[in-house]
Design a protein around this motif. Structure first.
Motif, PDB file in Angstrom:
ATOM      1  N   ARG A 295       0.826  -1.215   0.000  1.00 50.31           N
ATOM      2  CA  ARG A 295       0.000   0.000   0.000  1.00 50.31           C
ATOM      3  C   ARG A 295       0.856   1.259   0.000  1.00 50.31           C
ATOM      4  O   ARG A 295       0.515   2.254  -0.647  1.00 50.31           O
ATOM      5  CB  ARG A 295      -0.928  -0.003   1.210  1.00 50.31           C
ATOM      6  CG  ARG A 295      -2.017  -1.063   1.164  1.00 50.31           C
ATOM      7  CD  ARG A 295      -2.791  -1.122   2.458  1.00 50.31           C
ATOM      8  NE  ARG A 295      -3.426   0.155   2.777  1.00 50.31           N
ATOM      9  CZ  ARG A 295      -3.971   0.439   3.949  1.00 50.31           C
ATOM     10  NH1 ARG A 295      -3.953  -0.472   4.922  1.00 50.31           N
ATOM     11  NH2 ARG A 295      -4.524   1.606   4.163  1.00 50.31           N
ATOM     12  N   GLY A 296       1.956   1.225   0.725  1.00 46.91           N
ATOM     13  CA  GLY A 296       2.775   2.425   0.838  1.00 46.91           C
ATOM     14  C   GLY A 296       3.803   2.603  -0.257  1.00 46.91           C
ATOM     15  O   GLY A 296       4.136   3.721  -0.639  1.00 46.91           O
ATOM     16  N   PHE A 297       4.322   1.474  -0.801  1.00 47.10           N
ATOM     17  CA  PHE A 297       5.418   1.561  -1.764  1.00 47.10           C
ATOM     18  C   PHE A 297       5.130   0.874  -3.092  1.00 47.10           C
ATOM     19  O   PHE A 297       5.909   0.981  -4.031  1.00 47.10           O
ATOM     20  CB  PHE A 297       6.686   0.949  -1.156  1.00 47.10           C
ATOM     21  CG  PHE A 297       7.156   1.689   0.061  1.00 47.10           C
ATOM     22  CD1 PHE A 297       8.016   2.770  -0.049  1.00 47.10           C
ATOM     23  CD2 PHE A 297       6.719   1.326   1.324  1.00 47.10           C
ATOM     24  CE1 PHE A 297       8.433   3.460   1.073  1.00 47.10           C
ATOM     25  CE2 PHE A 297       7.132   2.008   2.451  1.00 47.10           C
ATOM     26  CZ  PHE A 297       7.996   3.089   2.322  1.00 47.10           C
ATOM     27  N   GLY A 298       4.044   0.127  -3.142  1.00 49.83           N
ATOM     28  CA  GLY A 298       3.645  -0.470  -4.404  1.00 49.83           C
ATOM     29  C   GLY A 298       4.407  -1.704  -4.812  1.00 49.83           C
ATOM     30  O   GLY A 298       4.444  -2.057  -5.991  1.00 49.83           O
ATOM     31  N   PHE A 299       5.037  -2.406  -3.854  1.00 58.23           N
ATOM     32  CA  PHE A 299       5.710  -3.653  -4.224  1.00 58.23           C
ATOM     33  C   PHE A 299       5.355  -4.763  -3.249  1.00 58.23           C
ATOM     34  O   PHE A 299       5.045  -4.533  -2.090  1.00 58.23           O
ATOM     35  CB  PHE A 299       7.243  -3.477  -4.304  1.00 58.23           C
ATOM     36  CG  PHE A 299       7.926  -3.219  -2.982  1.00 58.23           C
ATOM     37  CD1 PHE A 299       8.305  -4.279  -2.156  1.00 58.23           C
ATOM     38  CD2 PHE A 299       8.223  -1.931  -2.575  1.00 58.23           C
ATOM     39  CE1 PHE A 299       8.953  -4.058  -0.947  1.00 58.23           C
ATOM     40  CE2 PHE A 299       8.870  -1.693  -1.372  1.00 58.23           C
ATOM     41  CZ  PHE A 299       9.236  -2.755  -0.561  1.00 58.23           C
ATOM     42  N   GLN A 300       5.399  -5.986  -3.778  1.00 61.54           N
ATOM     43  CA  GLN A 300       5.165  -7.174  -2.968  1.00 61.54           C
ATOM     44  C   GLN A 300       6.517  -7.630  -2.433  1.00 61.54           C
ATOM     45  O   GLN A 300       7.422  -7.951  -3.201  1.00 61.54           O
ATOM     46  CB  GLN A 300       4.554  -8.282  -3.812  1.00 61.54           C
ATOM     47  CG  GLN A 300       4.151  -9.521  -3.038  1.00 61.54           C
ATOM     48  CD  GLN A 300       2.878  -9.311  -2.239  1.00 61.54           C
ATOM     49  OE1 GLN A 300       1.892  -8.803  -2.761  1.00 61.54           O
ATOM     50  NE2 GLN A 300       2.880  -9.692  -0.975  1.00 61.54           N
ATOM     51  N   CYS A 301       6.686  -7.641  -1.121  1.00 62.38           N
ATOM     52  CA  CYS A 301       7.981  -7.978  -0.547  1.00 62.38           C
ATOM     53  C   CYS A 301       8.274  -9.472  -0.706  1.00 62.38           C
ATOM     54  O   CYS A 301       7.493 -10.321  -0.284  1.00 62.38           O
ATOM     55  CB  CYS A 301       8.036  -7.602   0.929  1.00 62.38           C
ATOM     56  SG  CYS A 301       9.686  -7.824   1.648  1.00 62.38           S
ATOM     57  N   ASN A 302       9.409  -9.755  -1.328  1.00 61.83           N
ATOM     58  CA  ASN A 302       9.848 -11.144  -1.507  1.00 61.83           C
ATOM     59  C   ASN A 302      11.217 -11.358  -0.878  1.00 61.83           C
ATOM     60  O   ASN A 302      12.040 -12.110  -1.409  1.00 61.83           O
ATOM     61  CB  ASN A 302       9.889 -11.482  -2.999  1.00 61.83           C
ATOM     62  CG  ASN A 302       8.502 -11.564  -3.606  1.00 61.83           C
ATOM     63  OD1 ASN A 302       7.606 -12.174  -3.036  1.00 61.83           O
ATOM     64  ND2 ASN A 302       8.311 -10.915  -4.743  1.00 61.83           N
ATOM     65  N   CYS A 303      11.454 -10.671   0.236  1.00 61.41           N
ATOM     66  CA  CYS A 303      12.710 -10.862   0.931  1.00 61.41           C
ATOM     67  C   CYS A 303      12.731 -12.294   1.535  1.00 61.41           C
ATOM     68  O   CYS A 303      11.709 -12.973   1.579  1.00 61.41           O
ATOM     69  CB  CYS A 303      12.898  -9.827   2.039  1.00 61.41           C
ATOM     70  SG  CYS A 303      11.795  -9.997   3.455  1.00 61.41           S
ATOM     71  N   HIS A 304      13.867 -12.738   1.961  1.00 60.70           N
ATOM     72  CA  HIS A 304      14.030 -14.101   2.487  1.00 60.70           C
ATOM     73  C   HIS A 304      13.066 -14.350   3.651  1.00 60.70           C
ATOM     74  O   HIS A 304      12.445 -15.424   3.733  1.00 60.70           O
ATOM     75  CB  HIS A 304      15.475 -14.301   2.939  1.00 60.70           C
ATOM     76  CG  HIS A 304      15.771 -15.710   3.420  1.00 60.70           C
ATOM     77  ND1 HIS A 304      15.585 -16.085   4.743  1.00 60.70           N
ATOM     78  CD2 HIS A 304      16.215 -16.806   2.754  1.00 60.70           C
ATOM     79  CE1 HIS A 304      15.921 -17.351   4.869  1.00 60.70           C
ATOM     80  NE2 HIS A 304      16.300 -17.809   3.682  1.00 60.70           N
ATOM     81  N   ARG A 305      12.912 -13.371   4.504  1.00 56.61           N
ATOM     82  CA  ARG A 305      12.051 -13.544   5.667  1.00 56.61           C
ATOM     83  C   ARG A 305      10.594 -13.716   5.256  1.00 56.61           C
ATOM     84  O   ARG A 305       9.877 -14.572   5.788  1.00 56.61           O
ATOM     85  CB  ARG A 305      12.208 -12.330   6.583  1.00 56.61           C
ATOM     86  CG  ARG A 305      11.460 -12.445   7.889  1.00 56.61           C
ATOM     87  CD  ARG A 305      11.670 -11.218   8.771  1.00 56.61           C
ATOM     88  NE  ARG A 305      10.765 -11.216   9.890  1.00 56.61           N
ATOM     89  CZ  ARG A 305      10.507 -10.144  10.634  1.00 56.61           C
ATOM     90  NH1 ARG A 305      11.088  -8.987  10.368  1.00 56.61           N
ATOM     91  NH2 ARG A 305       9.652 -10.220  11.647  1.00 56.61           N
ATOM     92  N   CYS A 306      10.129 -12.907   4.298  1.00 54.92           N
ATOM     93  CA  CYS A 306       8.738 -13.002   3.848  1.00 54.92           C
ATOM     94  C   CYS A 306       8.489 -14.295   3.090  1.00 54.92           C
ATOM     95  O   CYS A 306       7.439 -14.941   3.261  1.00 54.92           O
ATOM     96  CB  CYS A 306       8.392 -11.805   2.990  1.00 54.92           C
ATOM     97  SG  CYS A 306       8.081 -10.275   3.927  1.00 54.92           S
ATOM     98  N   LEU A 307       9.442 -14.692   2.249  1.00 52.36           N
ATOM     99  CA  LEU A 307       9.257 -15.918   1.455  1.00 52.36           C
ATOM    100  C   LEU A 307       9.212 -17.168   2.323  1.00 52.36           C
ATOM    101  O   LEU A 307       8.586 -18.158   1.941  1.00 52.36           O
ATOM    102  CB  LEU A 307      10.384 -16.032   0.426  1.00 52.36           C
ATOM    103  CG  LEU A 307      10.342 -15.037  -0.733  1.00 52.36           C
ATOM    104  CD1 LEU A 307      11.530 -15.238  -1.648  1.00 52.36           C
ATOM    105  CD2 LEU A 307       9.035 -15.198  -1.532  1.00 52.36           C
ATOM    106  N   HIS A 308       9.842 -17.094   3.489  1.00 52.85           N
ATOM    107  CA  HIS A 308       9.854 -18.244   4.375  1.00 52.85           C
ATOM    108  C   HIS A 308       8.812 -18.141   5.494  1.00 52.85           C
ATOM    109  O   HIS A 308       8.853 -18.892   6.470  1.00 52.85           O
ATOM    110  CB  HIS A 308      11.246 -18.449   4.967  1.00 52.85           C
ATOM    111  CG  HIS A 308      12.239 -18.968   3.972  1.00 52.85           C
ATOM    112  ND1 HIS A 308      12.807 -18.152   2.995  1.00 52.85           N
ATOM    113  CD2 HIS A 308      12.737 -20.221   3.758  1.00 52.85           C
ATOM    114  CE1 HIS A 308      13.633 -18.878   2.262  1.00 52.85           C
ATOM    115  NE2 HIS A 308      13.590 -20.124   2.679  1.00 52.85           N
ATOM    116  N   GLY A 309       7.900 -17.184   5.340  1.00 53.67           N
ATOM    117  CA  GLY A 309       6.750 -17.115   6.225  1.00 53.67           C
ATOM    118  C   GLY A 309       7.001 -16.559   7.607  1.00 53.67           C
ATOM    119  O   GLY A 309       6.163 -16.704   8.497  1.00 53.67           O
ATOM    120  N   ASP A 310       8.138 -15.918   7.827  1.00 56.86           N
ATOM    121  CA  ASP A 310       8.432 -15.369   9.153  1.00 56.86           C
ATOM    122  C   ASP A 310       7.754 -14.013   9.315  1.00 56.86           C
ATOM    123  O   ASP A 310       8.082 -13.070   8.611  1.00 56.86           O
ATOM    124  CB  ASP A 310       9.964 -15.228   9.296  1.00 56.86           C
ATOM    125  CG  ASP A 310      10.370 -14.709  10.662  1.00 56.86           C
ATOM    126  OD1 ASP A 310       9.482 -14.578  11.525  1.00 56.86           O
ATOM    127  OD2 ASP A 310      11.558 -14.437  10.858  1.00 56.86           O
TER     128      ASP A 310
END
Length: 310
Positions: A295-310
């Motif tokens: 919502r704030g930056f217009g991107f879907q975060c795919n960092c290591h932490r997000c991809l691994h569900g943390d």
């Protein structure tokens, strides 16, 4: 015909630089700068280490290209240092140095009537237009160029959002016109310029919290669920804005006494490694982080932490 300006030439000359950054002097002068900015295929500009950086090292500092104090807490007009609640409003500076370095654009701002503009923005909870107002004053006084923020990545505005900005722009320009600032000094101030600057401020403005509160890096987002009273103001930087986001960052940005930013390493960083900061509160759960970033930056975060569900 241009309206004659009532400002003397002293308003348009200032010996102080607009913004700057420098690297830590704790290492030998023969070493290269600890970072470089480069273009990537995936995320655009990014910051990379040119050599190993140890945890807790000061990477560099940066002064803001433009900043503006919060209305909730007394802060220096120029550097956002906290001021005593008892300090008179007619002297909103923490030092003579801050008064002198900002005198040009302060005098420009003080010679205009901001009641209508401030009321409009204040009742709607708008913060970014105040940064635009400050930048316009800096351009008029000669303390900044009208293209100062062009190097930064802009947000994408919908036609509806652009339409909503019409009235605040009209109020802003009207204040300068009524202050009898000559047309030659505000020729740059068009609706398109206003929107372009606001688009860059929207996703590059940092919410300034001085040491004594949390050290987490927080950007000034309308969607961020943080208390406005905790901040002394907002600021936009050039080099710090090139740092990309990671929910498990290896660097962070802190403010000790004022808006002079310090970029520090959170852990050991290898040569060639990208340096990243966290744009939001890293303690949020994954879904909340991803929604806030989208919502704030217009991107879907795919960092290591997000991809691994943390």
């Amino acid at each position: 015909m241009a309206v004659a300006s009532k400002f003397s030439r002293r308003f348009f000359n200032n010996p102080f630089p607009l913004f700057s950054f420098h690297f830590s002097s704790s290492t030998a002068s023969s070493l290269p700068p600890p970072i470089r900015v480069a273009l990537t295929d995936s995320v655009g500009r990014a910051v990379f280490a040119t050599r190993s950086i140890a945890a807790a090292d000061l990477i560099h500092t940066a002064s803001p290209a433009v900043c503006h104090p919060s209305s909730a807490r007394p802060a220096c007009y120029a550097c956002l240092a906290s001021l005593p609640h008892s300090q008179p409003l007619r002297s909103p500076f923490c030092s003579q140095h801050c008064h002198q370095r900002s005198k040009g654009y302060y005098d420009v701002e003080m010679n205009a009537n901001w009641v209508a503009f401030d009321d409009y923005c204040g009742t709607r909870g708008l913060k970014y237009p105040f940064l635009v107002k400050r930048l316009v004053c800096m351009v008029i006084s000669g303390d900044a160029r009208s293209d100062t923020l062009d190097i930064l990545q802009p947000a994408n505005f919908t036609p509806e959002m652009v339409s909503e900005m019409e009235e605040e722009f009209v109020l802003l320009k009207s204040a300068f016109t009524k202050a009898l600032i000559g047309d030659e000094h505000i020729a740059f101030l068009t609706k398109q310029w206003y929107i372009n600057v606001l688009a860059r401020i929207r996703i590059n403005a940092f919410r300034i919290e001085l040491a004594g509160g949390p050290y987490e890096d927080l950007l000034s987002l309308a969607v961020a669920s943080v208390e406005a009273e905790a901040a002394v103001g907002n600021a936009v930087y050039v080099l710090p804005s090139f740092y990309n986001h990671d929910c498990d960052p290896n660097a962070h940005i802190i403010w000790i006494d004022n808006a002079h930013a310090k970029l520090k390493a959170l852990r050991d960083i290898d040569e060639g490694e990208e340096l990243r900061i966290c744009y939001i509160d890293a303690s949020l759960d994954r879904d909340a982080r991803r929604e806030l970033l989208f919502r704030g930056f217009g991107f879907q975060c795919n960092c290591h932490r997000c991809l691994h569900g943390d």
